[in-house]
Design a protein around this motif. Structure first.
Motif, mmCIF file in Angstrom:
data_model
loop_
_atom_site.group_PDB
_atom_site.id
_atom_site.type_symbol
_atom_site.label_atom_id
_atom_site.label_comp_id
_atom_site.label_asym_id
_atom_site.label_seq_id
_atom_site.Cartn_x
_atom_site.Cartn_y
_atom_site.Cartn_z
ATOM 1 N N ALA A 1 36.338 90.329 52.542
ATOM 2 C CA ALA A 1 35.082 90.869 51.992
ATOM 3 C C ALA A 1 34.308 89.800 51.241
ATOM 4 C CB ALA A 1 35.388 92.048 51.078
ATOM 5 N N GLY A 2 35.001 89.032 50.389
ATOM 6 C CA GLY A 2 34.313 87.977 49.643
ATOM 7 C C GLY A 2 33.760 86.901 50.554
ATOM 8 N N GLY A 3 34.548 86.503 51.556
ATOM 9 C CA GLY A 3 34.070 85.494 52.500
ATOM 10 C C GLY A 3 32.878 85.979 53.297
ATOM 11 N N ALA A 4 32.949 87.227 53.796
ATOM 12 C CA ALA A 4 31.825 87.769 54.570
ATOM 13 C C ALA A 4 30.570 87.870 53.706
ATOM 14 C CB ALA A 4 32.201 89.146 55.113
ATOM 15 N N LEU A 5 30.744 88.235 52.456
ATOM 16 C CA LEU A 5 29.607 88.358 51.549
ATOM 17 C C LEU A 5 28.901 87.021 51.359
ATOM 18 C CD1 LEU A 5 28.092 90.241 49.533
ATOM 19 C CD2 LEU A 5 29.714 89.474 47.796
ATOM 20 N N VAL A 6 29.662 85.965 51.124
ATOM 21 C CA VAL A 6 29.040 84.666 50.871
ATOM 22 C C VAL A 6 28.484 84.052 52.159
ATOM 23 C CG1 VAL A 6 31.036 83.139 51.173
ATOM 24 C CG2 VAL A 6 29.325 82.606 49.444
ATOM 25 N N VAL A 7 29.025 84.419 53.329
ATOM 26 C CA VAL A 7 28.433 83.962 54.592
ATOM 27 C C VAL A 7 27.028 84.526 54.739
ATOM 28 C CG1 VAL A 7 28.563 84.162 57.111
ATOM 29 C CG2 VAL A 7 30.595 83.549 55.803
ATOM 30 N N LEU A 8 26.868 85.815 54.414
ATOM 31 C CA LEU A 8 25.529 86.425 54.480
ATOM 32 C C LEU A 8 24.562 85.706 53.537
ATOM 33 C CD1 LEU A 8 26.446 90.225 54.555
ATOM 34 C CD2 LEU A 8 25.514 88.866 56.431
ATOM 35 N N ILE A 9 25.044 85.357 52.339
ATOM 36 C CA ILE A 9 24.195 84.658 51.378
ATOM 37 C C ILE A 9 23.818 83.280 51.914
ATOM 38 C CG2 ILE A 9 24.066 83.737 49.043
ATOM 39 C CD1 ILE A 9 24.038 86.765 49.194
ATOM 40 N N ALA A 10 24.787 82.558 52.512
ATOM 41 C CA ALA A 10 24.518 81.216 53.034
ATOM 42 C C ALA A 10 23.510 81.258 54.174
ATOM 43 C CB ALA A 10 25.816 80.567 53.491
ATOM 44 N N VAL A 11 23.638 82.241 55.066
ATOM 45 C CA VAL A 11 22.682 82.378 56.179
ATOM 46 C C VAL A 11 21.304 82.740 55.644
ATOM 47 C CG1 VAL A 11 22.101 83.741 58.220
ATOM 48 C CG2 VAL A 11 24.452 82.949 57.880
ATOM 49 N N ALA A 12 21.256 83.652 54.669
ATOM 50 C CA ALA A 12 19.975 84.037 54.091
ATOM 51 C C ALA A 12 19.297 82.849 53.409
ATOM 52 C CB ALA A 12 20.167 85.179 53.093
ATOM 53 N N ALA A 13 20.095 82.037 52.694
ATOM 54 C CA ALA A 13 19.521 80.863 52.032
ATOM 55 C C ALA A 13 18.982 79.872 53.050
ATOM 56 C CB ALA A 13 20.581 80.201 51.146
ATOM 57 N N ALA A 14 19.714 79.684 54.146
ATOM 58 C CA ALA A 14 19.293 78.705 55.155
ATOM 59 C C ALA A 14 18.055 79.156 55.917
ATOM 60 C CB ALA A 14 20.442 78.436 56.129
ATOM 61 N N THR A 15 17.868 80.447 56.077
ATOM 62 C CA THR A 15 16.745 80.938 56.888
ATOM 63 C C THR A 15 15.546 81.395 56.057
ATOM 64 O OG1 THR A 15 17.841 83.104 56.976
ATOM 65 C CG2 THR A 15 18.206 81.607 58.825
ATOM 66 N N THR A 16 15.650 81.397 54.726
ATOM 67 C CA THR A 16 14.499 81.780 53.896
ATOM 68 C C THR A 16 14.220 80.732 52.817
ATOM 69 O OG1 THR A 16 15.937 83.099 52.443
ATOM 70 C CG2 THR A 16 14.881 84.251 54.268
ATOM 71 N N PHE A 17 15.224 80.449 52.002
ATOM 72 C CA PHE A 17 15.047 79.521 50.887
ATOM 73 C C PHE A 17 14.725 78.108 51.381
ATOM 74 C CE2 PHE A 17 17.233 77.140 47.233
ATOM 75 C CZ PHE A 17 16.073 77.134 46.475
ATOM 76 N N VAL A 18 15.512 77.608 52.335
ATOM 77 C CA VAL A 18 15.307 76.244 52.843
ATOM 78 C C VAL A 18 13.964 76.106 53.555
ATOM 79 C CG1 VAL A 18 16.188 74.483 54.418
ATOM 80 C CG2 VAL A 18 17.761 75.723 52.935
ATOM 81 N N PRO A 19 13.588 77.013 54.485
ATOM 82 C CA PRO A 19 12.262 76.885 55.107
ATOM 83 C C PRO A 19 11.118 76.933 54.091
ATOM 84 C CG PRO A 19 13.619 78.373 56.384
ATOM 85 C CD PRO A 19 14.367 78.083 55.125
ATOM 86 N N ALA A 20 11.265 77.757 53.060
ATOM 87 C CA ALA A 20 10.218 77.812 52.040
ATOM 88 C C ALA A 20 10.105 76.468 51.312
ATOM 89 C CB ALA A 20 10.516 78.938 51.057
ATOM 90 N N LEU A 21 11.242 75.857 50.989
ATOM 91 C CA LEU A 21 11.217 74.528 50.359
ATOM 92 C C LEU A 21 10.581 73.499 51.277
ATOM 93 C CD1 LEU A 21 14.777 74.399 48.716
ATOM 94 C CD2 LEU A 21 12.580 74.539 47.527
ATOM 95 N N LEU A 22 10.932 73.560 52.561
ATOM 96 C CA LEU A 22 10.365 72.610 53.518
ATOM 97 C C LEU A 22 8.859 72.799 53.653
ATOM 98 C CD1 LEU A 22 13.102 72.764 56.309
ATOM 99 C CD2 LEU A 22 12.771 70.983 54.577
ATOM 100 N N ALA A 23 8.407 74.059 53.600
ATOM 101 C CA ALA A 23 6.965 74.325 53.694
ATOM 102 C C ALA A 23 6.230 73.746 52.491
ATOM 103 C CB ALA A 23 6.720 75.830 53.798
ATOM 104 N N VAL A 24 6.859 73.763 51.317
ATOM 105 C CA VAL A 24 6.233 73.202 50.121
ATOM 106 C C VAL A 24 6.251 71.684 50.150
ATOM 107 C CG1 VAL A 24 6.469 72.983 47.628
ATOM 108 C CG2 VAL A 24 6.715 75.226 48.700
ATOM 109 N N LEU A 25 7.373 71.115 50.586
ATOM 110 C CA LEU A 25 7.517 69.657 50.563
ATOM 111 C C LEU A 25 6.741 68.988 51.684
ATOM 112 C CD1 LEU A 25 11.333 69.384 49.763
ATOM 113 C CD2 LEU A 25 9.439 68.737 48.260
ATOM 114 N N GLY A 26 6.825 69.550 52.876
ATOM 115 C CA GLY A 26 6.162 68.913 54.021
ATOM 116 C C GLY A 26 6.684 67.497 54.237
#
Length: 506
Positions: free
Chosen positions: A302-327
């Motif tokens: 359960a803990g591993g599955a939970l953090v996998v979801l967080i890692a995927v969410a960070a990679a597909t939302t947080f990182v693209p948003a940072l890249l859009a700001v940095l260019g």
């Protein structure tokens, strides 16, 4: 996925703010994560050991959670008044803890005195569930006063307390050592400090938010102590790895002449899709652990599955948003200029593999088979104090008691039986006597405890005569054994193995 990329470009600042707020709030929950972690988790309903334990509690009452307080002096014997007085002084504030059910002293139970005569221990039984008994250990250690005796605290709760302490220190080490080391490696890969910092930031956010969610869900369900390490390892590894893939692809899109507003959606549509599929595969593997009955495996899954979801969410939302700001500023603070695109070293390696696929496949497969050969002889055991560092207090105490009392004294096997005519009836005594003698003849058994283990010179007929009138057993040792090992129709025996309790031989 491209639509998600365009969404992150449009709402980049709110997305970044939401992730930073979540990470900041999660930091407040980190000190409380240990409060929801449970020890043990290696038993399940229906297994023989659990049934025996339930039968024991039905017939003999609640066991509680035992913790041993061991005393040793190089010169004093345990029979000396100075030894007894000092041991009693040290034990008094510990026995006064409100959760202590009862105290078993070495004066009442001579088996708690080591053969050498310089070591003995008392056992405190706590009215706490074994899964949470480790929380009493810090207070127990605080109450431990300086003494002329060498004093050690041992037992499963102490072991799990040290496991939690080391896990929390490992988490701090991951933050203070692991993240900077990952940053150095990523700088060498990307050649830019800014580009390298994005995966580190995303990995750190995944760990912090994952641990906070672990604490949140832990208010309703139990999580094993071992889940702490899994969440940290998986969150940091996948969070950084998935983000690395997106940053690398984004830089390639910029190098190909794409604008930032087009590069981010293309990055999410290509690299982001790979991240989602990879995350789904890892999630499936970890989630499969949740079907097991053992709490330890369920909580890791359960803990591993939970953090996998967080890692995927960070990679597909947080990182693209940072890249859009940095260019293009993602390449700021260059350390060196790596080759980007189809002419880099990795691309040349891929083309070399494709030119000779069969020989490379066979050679790599042979290499992997050779690496895996030692696992044909692997011996899987349950964890004990030996998994801790040599200087851990519980391991020091474990090895001290092992050397003084023998290999299996701390982890005996329990045999629980019921007899229709009473545990002290002649037929019951005969059955226990036969089993005791058979076990004592086994080289893997160091000692047997029970009503027929008083003296090997006593015959079966003498034991039956000794216990023929239960209310008035004349011999004080026999009476003490009967009071300890029998209750009306129930009896139990202790078997101390001469080999490690977690070994296949035991």
């Amino acid at each position: 996925m491209e639509a998600l990329g365009r969404f992150t470009v449009r709402w980049r600042w709110p997305i970044i703010a939401a992730w930073l707020l979540a990470a900041s709030l999660s930091l407040l929950a980190l000190p409380q994560v240990g409060s929801i972690l449970r020890a043990g988790g290696f038993s399940a309903d229906g297994i023989e050991a659990e049934e025996a334990f339930e039968r024991y509690e039905q017939d003999f009452g609640a066991v509680g959670s035992p913790i041993q307080i061991a005393f040793h002096h190089d010169e004093w014997l345990v029979t000396d008044e100075a030894f007894a007085a000092e041991a009693a002084r040290v034990l008094a504030p510990l026995a006064a803890l409100p959760d202590v059910m009862r105290v078993s002293t070495y004066q009442d139970h001579p088996t708690q005195i080591a053969p050498g005569g310089h070591t003995a221990y008392a056992t405190l039984f706590f009215d706490l569930h074994p899964d949470v008994a480790h929380r009493i250990v810090p207070e127990l250690r605080e109450r431990l006063e300086p003494s002329e005796l060498d004093v050690h605290i041992a037992g499963s709760p102490v072991y799990y307390s040290d496991i939690q302490t080391l896990s929390e220190s490992d988490l701090q080490r991951a933050e203070t050592v692991g993240l900077p080391f990952a940053l150095i490696v990523l700088v060498l890969v990307f050649g830019s400090v800014v580009a390298a910092g994005i995966p580190v930031l995303a990995g750190g956010a995944s760990v912090v938010v994952g641990l906070a969610l672990l604490w949140l869900f832990g208010q309703q369900v139990g999580f094993s102590i071992f889940a702490l390490n899994v969440v940290t390892l998986v969150g940091l590894g996948l969070g950084a790895d998935y983000s690395l893939i997106l940053v690398s692809r984004f830089r390639e899109e910029l190098a190909a002449g794409q604008s930032v507003h087009d590069a981010v959606p293309r990055t999410v549509a290509t690299a982001g899709k790979a991240v989602v599929f990879s995350g789904a595969a890892v999630l499936t593997g970890l989630a499969s652990l949740m079907v097991f009955e053992f709490m330890m495996l369920r909580s890791i899954g359960a803990g591993g599955a939970l953090v996998v979801l967080i890692a995927v969410a960070a990679a597909t939302t947080f990182v693209p948003a940072l890249l859009a700001v940095l260019g293009p500023r993602v390449n700021l603070w260059r350390v060196w200029r790596p080759r980007v695109g189809p002419q880099n070293g990795w691309a040349r390696l891929a083309r070399a593999v494709m030119r000779r696929p069969l020989p490379i496949f066979l050679s790599v497969s042979l290499f992997l088979v050779v690496l895996g050969l030692p696992f044909l002889h692997v011996r899987l055991n349950a964890p004990d104090a030996r998994v801790l560092t040599p200087d851990s207090p519980s391991r020091v105490a474990y090895e001290f008691l092992r050397d003084e009392f023998g290999e299996g004294h701390q982890t005996p096997l329990f045999l629980v039986a019921r007899f229709p005519d009473g545990a002290l009836a002649p037929e019951a005594v005969a059955a226990q006597h036969a089993l005791t003698r058979a076990l004592e003849a086994d080289p893997r058994v160091a000692r047997v405890g029970g009503i027929t283990a008083l003296d090997p010179r006593i015959t079966l007929e003498q034991y039956q005569l000794l216990y023929s009138y239960a209310p008035g057993i004349g011999d004080p040792w026999a009476r003490a054994l009967a009071e300890t090992f029998t209750r009306e129709n129930a009896a139990f025996m202790l078997v101390e193995p001469s080999v490690p309790a977690t070994s296949p031989e035991a």
